[in-house]
Design an enzyme around this catalytic site. Structure first.
Site, short mmCIF file in Angstrom:
data_model
loop_
_atom_site.label_atom_id
_atom_site.label_comp_id
_atom_site.label_asym_id
_atom_site.label_seq_id
_atom_site.Cartn_x
_atom_site.Cartn_y
_atom_site.Cartn_z
N TYR A 1 7.05 3.07 45.28
CA TYR A 1 5.99 2.27 46.18
C TYR A 1 4.71 2.50 44.73
O TYR A 1 5.65 2.65 43.47
CB TYR A 1 5.59 3.85 46.08
CG TYR A 1 5.81 4.51 47.74
CD1 TYR A 1 4.83 3.66 48.92
CD2 TYR A 1 6.67 5.68 47.73
CE1 TYR A 1 5.53 4.07 49.47
CE2 TYR A 1 7.52 5.65 48.86
CZ TYR A 1 6.40 5.23 50.30
OH TYR A 1 7.15 5.51 51.41
N LYS B 1 18.23 36.32 41.11
CA LYS B 1 17.46 35.45 42.58
C LYS B 1 17.03 34.35 42.70
O LYS B 1 18.16 33.49 42.18
CB LYS B 1 16.78 35.62 41.56
CG LYS B 1 16.21 34.98 39.88
CD LYS B 1 15.08 35.84 39.39
CE LYS B 1 15.20 35.53 37.67
NZ LYS B 1 14.11 36.20 36.79
C1 LIG Z 1 15.15 36.20 35.50
C2 LIG Z 1 15.42 37.27 34.50
C3 LIG Z 1 15.83 37.58 33.47
C4 LIG Z 1 17.42 36.20 33.51
O1 LIG Z 1 16.92 35.20 32.60
P1 LIG Z 1 17.92 33.91 31.94
O2 LIG Z 1 17.03 33.69 30.72
O3 LIG Z 1 17.93 33.62 33.33
O4 LIG Z 1 19.00 34.90 31.87
C5 LIG Z 1 16.20 38.01 33.24
N1 LIG Z 1 15.62 39.62 33.39
C6 LIG Z 1 14.29 39.41 34.06
C7 LIG Z 1 13.67 40.35 34.32
C8 LIG Z 1 14.08 37.77 34.74
O5 LIG Z 1 12.94 37.93 35.41
#
Ligand SMILES: *Cc1c(COP(=O)(O)O)cnc(C)c1O
Length: 337
Positions: free
Chosen positions: A233, A33
């Site tokens: 800044y 994702k």
């Molecule tokens: C993002 C996500 C994961 C992966 O988590 P990690 O800590 O990056 O391994 C797994 N399950 C769900 C439902 C997620 O949203």
């Protein structure tokens, strides 16, 4: 080019192998994702599949459609809720959806999501699965830091799903896969560890993981500050003695956040402190001596872990890497197969 992001797909494949060993026969599903946590979903997804992952997980239907278009026939699971307007496209593209509330859509493979303690998306009780249902899942709230609660979630999930051996049960994220063998069930959804970043905020090497991302730039200007002179800044850094500073042409618009003041980057391989306010397009480092313009600067890479920056910024490495700006006008992206 102001900076360069290099993604090492060999590291992704090796991290996938580490996770598969930890999972002892359960399937590895690669979570890609947010464009593969800023690393590139298509590249990372492809490498993970080569290394034996059997499905890809994304958060949204559009993310899933984009993968389907490029990667062809691979299992793609959309973990976040699908908008009702997206369901027809998901069905046509044969994406798998997660149902955490409400009705089960027809003609599309579905995973039912149980809330075992995350208190976010999820059903408090499993409805009788319809024929669309292929999987049962839940999500850990604190597998990185709270063993007692994690064990409770594993037990609740086991109890709720024990009557459905024909369905694929998946609970673990990276932290769960690495530390809780009992959480493996039939498949695990692993993201952060695949990228070689520790889910525990520590050094990834402790778990045999290797960062896949390098972020590099160079000194674009080098100048001496006299005592009392400042850089940046708000004049937040003022030299107390004669000090060389280097200006790096990367700033918060590139994803080098404003709260990274005080962290260290490598200049010619040596740790140097980031001083003063980080601007939109530049930041300053304190140098021990005069160095030539063009001297290499490593922002993230061997010897400078994203986890260390995250600690300085009071956040997690997930947020840092997903916040990198990969627009080609600002950053060159190189993929090493
Ligand atoms: C993002 C996500 C994961 C992966 O988590 P990690 O800590 O990056 O391994 C797994 N399950 C769900 C439902 C997620 O949203």
């Amino acid at each position: 080019m102001r900076s360069e992001l290099t993604i090492d797909l060999g590291a992704i494949r090796r991290n996938a192998a580490v996770l598969r060993r930890a999972l002892q026969g359960a399937e590895l599903w690669a979570v890609v994702k947010a464009d593969g946590y800023g690393h590139g979903a298509v590249d990372v997804g492809g490498a993970a599949l080569e290394a034996g992952a059997t499905a890809l997980c994304v958060a949204t239907v559009p993310e899933g459609l984009a993968l389907r278009e490029v990667l062809g026939r691979v299992r793609v699971i959309v973990m976040g809720p699908a908008l009702s307007a997206e369901i027809a496209a998901a069905r046509t593209a044969e994406l798998e959806l997660v149902v955490a509330d409400g009705a089960i859509p027809e003609g599309v493979r579905v995973h039912l999501k149980l809330d075992t303690g995350m208190g976010r998306w999820g059903l408090s009780e499993l409805p009788g699965p319809t024929r669309e249902v292929v999987g049962l899942m839940s999500h850990f709230a604190s597998a990185d830091c709270d063993p007692a609660f994690t064990e409770t979630q594993i037990e609740r999930f086991r109890d709720a799903t024990v009557g459905y051996p024909e369905l694929t049960r998946h609970l673990a994220n990276s932290a769960g896969a690495l530390r809780y063998p009992a959480a493996a069930f039939d498949a695990a959804r692993c993201g952060i560890a695949l990228y070689g970043i520790s889910p525990f905020g520590e050094s990834a090497a402790a778990d045999g993981l290797q960062p896949a991302l390098r972020w590099e730039s160079e000194l674009a200007q080098v100048k001496p500050l006299e005592p009392g002179e400042s850089t940046g800044y708000g004049r937040r850094f003022t030299a107390e003695r004669p000090t060389w500073v280097g200006i790096v042409p990367v700033g918060y618009a590139d994803g080098f956040r404003r709260d990274l003041t005080g962290t260290e980057v490598l200049v010619a391989g040596e740790p140097c402190r980031v001083v003063g306010t980080i601007s939109m397009d530049a930041f300053a480092v304190e140098l021990g001596r005069e160095l030539p313009i063009g001297t290499p600067v490593t922002l993230i890479g061997p010897g400078v872990e994203a986890e260390a920056h995250a600690r300085v910024a009071g956040t997690i490495a997930y947020e840092l890497v997903t916040g990198l700006n990969r627009a080609s006008e600002r950053t060159r992206r190189i993929v090493v197969a």
